[in-house]
Design a protein around this motif. Structure first.
Motif, PDB file in Angstrom:
ATOM      1  N   ALA A  97       0.742  -1.207   0.178  1.00 44.91           N
ATOM      2  CA  ALA A  97       0.074  -0.152   0.008  1.00 44.91           C
ATOM      3  C   ALA A  97       0.886   1.385  -0.060  1.00 44.91           C
ATOM      4  CB  ALA A  97      -0.765   0.225   1.163  1.00 44.91           C
ATOM      5  N   ASP A 130       1.796   1.888  -3.529  1.00 42.66           N
ATOM      6  CA  ASP A 130       0.454   2.707  -4.325  1.00 42.66           C
ATOM      7  C   ASP A 130       0.428   4.076  -4.023  1.00 42.66           C
ATOM      8  OD1 ASP A 130      -1.337  -0.738  -3.775  1.00 42.66           O
ATOM      9  OD2 ASP A 130       0.123  -0.131  -5.407  1.00 42.66           O
ATOM     10  N   ALA A 139      -1.595   6.078   3.905  1.00 42.30           N
ATOM     11  CA  ALA A 139      -2.021   4.681   3.390  1.00 42.30           C
ATOM     12  C   ALA A 139      -2.317   3.566   4.414  1.00 42.30           C
ATOM     13  CB  ALA A 139      -0.743   4.142   2.495  1.00 42.30           C
TER      14      ALA A 139
END
Length: 612
Positions: free
Chosen positions: A19, A22, A50
């Motif tokens: 994450a 991302d 995140a």
């Protein structure tokens, strides 16, 4: 310790690490625009964003069970923390746990503390884990509505301060609690302990000042009001705050709306009052000029009927002390003269002070508002030089607290008055609070007294409010832990005065740590939402302070006209904060606060290992 538990932890950590990448891609444009010196901070910011999209509480508990970081302090270095956790978990899974404690240890500790809290303070409320204790005002003895309102808004423990009122009033308060159907609401009674306070001050004149309000140009915007009522059977004024003048009941019928009466006040100034309302209970009158009305002031109607003002309360007097002044503290508690003849003097209610203080020791008055240092000490007097007060002089009144943080006094925490009150406490209360605990012996004295009176089952709370009590805290805890139902109250007001306000945050943290180690519940006390309880409007600082109370098992509120509002506000704060903190551990539930700041139009579905 099963390897599958470590495998599950590793999977969840990898989900979080993925994450992070991302998030960096989603926020790449924003990160690129920051100053290069802030680049690492920007990256870490989106990393924190995140991981806060996930509910991490389950992972936190599993990490803690293996002795690993629970992420509660990861906000400054998210990526590094996750990398370190991954490496540690992989090493443990590869090499085996060896002699590590079983994962049930953390849960056992948490379970013990929650069990002890439930046994001492009652069942946990539905919306929060931290209980609310409320100090009942004396008026609660006859106010069924107040008791019901406090219970409905979230009071879990009702506290009665034995330093005020009497057994009849205490019994009436408890009866109202029971009539309100508060079976789960515990009753705590606070023993007063030794009273180290200033002695009385001479009464001031019995006078009432009636003063109209004026604007900046001196024009009257609100007249001065007074309520005249029979001295034989007085009635309260129609509005709170209106001064009351007791008069002869036979004189009142001469008053009627629009009629007037006149007087000469304490300055021999002539004043005329107009009657606005009159009935059998009294008369409401007003004037547009300031008047000083004394006991015995003659009132004369238009028809020449005369009466005298009955007994008025004496004006409270005080000493005014400035830095550099000298004050005599005396064994003799005769009322102090105002203005003083010679050096200002005031009595001390605890004779044991004399003969035990030493030169150069500090002394504090009125919750530390006035501080001094002892210049000389004799068998009947203590000479104090004032070192800190306001530049214009601070007011020292009768009955104000005196603190001697560096003096050891040979006074038991359990006084004869406390012992006399114990039978009532044992019969009516669920908990007893011991004030001014300084040594393990103080606790031992209370436990022995309870045993003698058949009160061994009573819950015991020790109040830590002195420097000596703080220094002896480990031994005090071990002593009170002799009882299965025991707890600690952090009396932060006196503790701050004794140890210095700048040290209070540190001291309360250390008390919380030590009590958590002992699995003992803590009550967070003194001036929580105090301004809200008194005025109805909280300060920003006290809202933050109340939120910190979630790290304790109970938060105490003191009485005030708006105490019901304070209970509601505190209950809401504790409910919200219970999702963010568990004792000293930050809980990381999923956040929606920043959802709309996501620059991506499409959001990925969360992984199966962690729930959003």
């Amino acid at each position: 310790m099963p390897t599958s538990d470590l495998d599950a932890i590793l999977a969840e950590i990898e989900t979080l690490r993925a994450a992070l990448g991302d998030a960096e891609q989603r926020w790449a444009a924003q990160i690129a625009r920051v100053d290069p010196r802030n680049r690492s901070g920007a990256v870490n910011l989106v990393h924190y964003w995140a991981i806060r999209q996930f509910d991490l509480r389950g992972l936190q508990r599993r990490l803690a069970a293996f002795g690993l970081s629970s992420l509660g302090r990861s906000q400054g270095h998210v990526g590094q923390t996750l990398s370190a956790l991954s490496a540690a978990a992989q090493a443990m899974a590869h090499d085996g746990p060896g002699d590590l404690l079983p994962p049930s240890g953390y849960a056992t500790q948490q379970g013990a503390l929650r069990r002890h809290t439930r046994e001492l303070l009652g069942p946990a409320p539905a919306r929060r884990s931290t209980r609310i204790m409320v100090t009942l005002p004396g008026t609660a003895a006859a106010d069924t509505q107040l008791i019901s309102d406090l219970i409905d808004r979230g009071m879990d423990v009702a506290r009665i301060n034995c330093a005020h009122d009497d057994p009849a009033a205490w019994a009436a308060m408890i009866a109202e609690l029971r009539r309100a159907g508060a079976e789960s609401c515990r009753v705590a009674m606070d023993l007063a302990g030794p009273k180290l306070r200033t002695g009385p001050v001479a009464e001031g004149p019995r006078v009432v000042r009636l003063r109209p309000e004026r604007d900046v140009l001196g024009r009257v915007t609100e007249t001065a009001w007074c309520w005249l009522t029979p001295v034989e059977h007085p009635s309260p004024p129609p509005r709170e705050g209106i001064p009351v003048l007791p008069v002869d009941a036979a004189w009142l019928p001469y008053l009627a709306p629009t009629s007037t009466f006149r007087l000469r006040d304490a300055r021999d100034a002539k004043r005329v009052f107009t009657v606005v309302h009159a009935d059998a209970s009294g008369a409401l009158a007003c004037t547009g000029r300031t008047a000083y009305v004394m006991t015995g002031t003659k009132l004369v109607t238009d028809a020449g009927e005369i009466t005298e003002v009955g007994p008025l309360p004496a004006v409270e007097q005080y000493l005014v002390l400035s830095p550099g002044d000298t004050l005599l503290l005396t064994r003799d508690c005769a009322p102090a003269a105002v203005p003083p003849q010679g050096l200002p003097r005031i009595g001390c209610t605890l004779p044991e002070v004399f003969g035990n203080v030493r030169r150069r020791q500090p002394i504090l008055f009125d919750d530390g508002k006035i501080t001094g240092r002892i210049l000389d000490c004799g068998p009947d007097t203590i000479t104090v030089t004032i070192t800190d007060a306001t530049a214009v002089g601070s007011k020292l009144r009768a009955g104000k607290g005196v603190n001697l943080p560096e003096t050891t006094l040979p006074v038991p925490a359990l006084t004869e008055t406390d012992r006399a009150n114990l039978p009532f406490v044992i019969e009516h209360a669920d908990l007893v609070e011991m004030s001014f605990v300084r040594t393990p012996q103080d606790v031992a004295d209370l436990l022995a007294a309870l045993d003698e009176l058949g009160g061994a089952d009573l819950g015991v709370i020790v109040k830590i409010e002195t420097a000596q009590g703080f220094r002896n805290l480990p031994a005090i805890l071990l002593e009170v832990m002799r009882r299965p139902r025991a707890g600690v109250m952090i009396a932060r007001g006196d503790l701050a005065v004794e140890c210095g306000y700048e040290r209070l945050a540190e001291l309360q943290e250390e008390i919380l740590w030590l009590c958590e180690a002992a699995h003992l519940p803590v009550i967070w006390a003194t001036q929580v939402l105090d301004q809200l309880a008194r005025s109805g409007r909280p300060s920003r600082a006290e809202i933050t302070d109340a939120a910190m109370g979630v790290r304790a098992e109970c938060v105490m509120l003191n009485k005030g006209p708006r105490i019901s509002d304070a209970v509601s506000t505190l209950s809401d704060i504790l409910h919200r904060m219970s999702a963010h903190a568990d004792k000293q551990t930050t809980l990381m539930r999923s956040l929606r606060s920043w959802y709309r700041s996501d620059p991506s139009a499409q959001r990925e579905q969360p992984g199966q290992a962690l729930r959003r």
